[in-house]
Structure formats: C-alpha cells, structure tokens
Write a protein that holds these residues in place. Sequence first.
Motif, PDB file in Angstrom:
ATOM      1  N   VAL A  59     -16.524  35.934 -22.938  1.00  0.00           N
ATOM      2  CA  VAL A  59     -16.507  36.220 -21.585  1.00  0.00           C
ATOM      3  C   VAL A  59     -17.574  35.424 -20.654  1.00  0.00           C
ATOM      4  O   VAL A  59     -18.394  34.981 -20.989  1.00  0.00           O
ATOM      5  N   ASN A  63     -13.915  35.411 -15.352  1.00  0.00           N
ATOM      6  CA  ASN A  63     -13.044  36.186 -16.068  1.00  0.00           C
ATOM      7  C   ASN A  63     -12.753  37.542 -15.555  1.00  0.00           C
ATOM      8  O   ASN A  63     -13.577  38.198 -14.670  1.00  0.00           O
ATOM      9  N   VAL A  83     -19.519  37.837 -15.351  1.00  0.00           N
ATOM     10  CA  VAL A  83     -18.207  37.152 -14.738  1.00  0.00           C
ATOM     11  C   VAL A  83     -18.692  36.804 -13.349  1.00  0.00           C
ATOM     12  O   VAL A  83     -17.822  35.920 -12.712  1.00  0.00           O
ATOM     13  N   GLY A  87     -15.682  36.843 -10.556  1.00  0.00           N
ATOM     14  CA  GLY A  87     -15.017  37.619 -11.547  1.00  0.00           C
ATOM     15  C   GLY A  87     -14.379  38.964 -11.387  1.00  0.00           C
ATOM     16  O   GLY A  87     -14.704  39.508 -10.459  1.00  0.00           O
ATOM     17  N   ASP A 133      -8.478  38.446 -19.119  1.00  0.00           N
ATOM     18  CA  ASP A 133      -8.947  37.461 -20.156  1.00  0.00           C
ATOM     19  C   ASP A 133      -9.491  38.254 -21.439  1.00  0.00           C
ATOM     20  O   ASP A 133      -9.554  37.688 -22.370  1.00  0.00           O
TER      21      ASP A 133
END
Length: 249
Positions: A59, A63, A83, A87, A133
């Motif tokens: 990650v 994401n 993220v 994210g 993701d």
Amino acid sequence: MADDKTTHFGYKTVDTQDKVKMVAGVFHSVAAKYDLMNDLMSGGVHRLWKRFTIELSGVRTGNAVLDIAGGTGDLAAKFSRLVGPSGRVVLADINDSMLTVGREKLTNKGIVGNIEYVQANAECLPFPDNSFDCITIAFGLRNVTDKDAALRSMNRVLKPGGRLLVLEFSKPVNPVIGKLYDRYSFDILPKMGQLVANDPESYRYLAESIRMHPDQDTLKGMMSDAGFVEVRYHNMTAGVVAVHRGVKP
C-alpha cells in the motif's frame, strides 16, 4: 458442512442462519477487552504479524484500502498514514460493537479525514466493482459462514492488479508445537478469558474456530478458486499464523 442449512460454530453444528447471530454475540461480549486480550493471548506478537501483513500489502500514497473485520482498527490506523490525504481507508466490520470501539480508538488518536467506517458482511460487500487497491482481513475469515462467497466478494470489489491479504491462525508445521498450542488454547485461553473478560465461553469458541479453519494449502486453493492468481502464503510463529496473499488478474 453437513448440508447447505448447517455449518460449524466452533465444534458445534448449527443452522447456517443462526451462526451470524452467535458470532455476533461473541464479539459483542469481547469488544471492550479485545485489544487487551490480543496483547495477553499473543504476548504482543500479533503486532509483528500485522506489521508483516502491512509490508506485504504494498500500500502506498493515494491507494484505496478496505480492511474487513477491521475490529479495533490496528491495520486501518497504519493504512491511514500510508495512503495519506489523497487516499481512502474503509474499516468494515459486521459487528457494530467492534466498529464502535474501533471508531472511538482511531478518533481519539486523531486519525480522521481519510478513513470511514462501514458495517458490512464480508459475503456481500456493499461496494462497487473494482473499488480498492488492497483488501485485508485479519483474524476474521474464520468467523465468516460462507468463506467462498466472501472471497468472491472481495475479488469483485478489488481493482485489477489489486491485492488481498488474509492474516489468520493456521496449522502449526511442527507436531510438538501443535500439541503445546492445543494445550494453551483449550486449557489456558478460556481461563484467561474468565479472568480478564469474565467470558470463558467466547474464548473457548475462538480456540475451536481456529481448529475448524482451513489449513494453509486449503485456503490457498480456495483463493485460487475465487479468482485470485499468484496466491502464496507465509507461515509465521511456526505456522500458528499464516498470511495469504493473492492478486486479482
């Protein structure tokens, strides 16, 4: 399973429609002491297992991550930082007591903005196709009634190239360790549950549910059948725990 209408709740055979309620009862009971018991039961090693899972996830900034059965938010907290503001992290749990504990814990830590909370059943995830993701489920799959349906649902909501990581108790690779682990699980764990959480039965169920969970190679096959490719697993603590990783084509 004996047939389509029955399933396992620990070592008991129960009506399929009743299992969700029974599992819910366990986690309503243990939610308040969940973090403390995790530290006591594993000697804190669960943090290392989760850290390795996060490293395998790949990650990165921007994401979208779904943490299923995310409970009190250990993984979601780390993913929120990884993220970043661009994210998105969704902490999903079927149990509202666990979700409440997780939301309070993360909010008190100042983790807000890129994280949301959804009460959801892993077997029929309420998200569009190709949404994430990465999906993680840590110590939750063994409590799902229809694991095959859950794995297919996870595959559906992953983006092509997205990764699923399943962190779960598994089968020790050494028979001696297996015997010691059995004694710990069935003699010590319920007593610990009695002393700390005043609930030995829930911890007896948790020990039984671990033994009923598919072993490493069986789960690998189930993930492949659900549409995942490049499925591999890594044993940790001599196979007491394993993390499986698969990719959506």
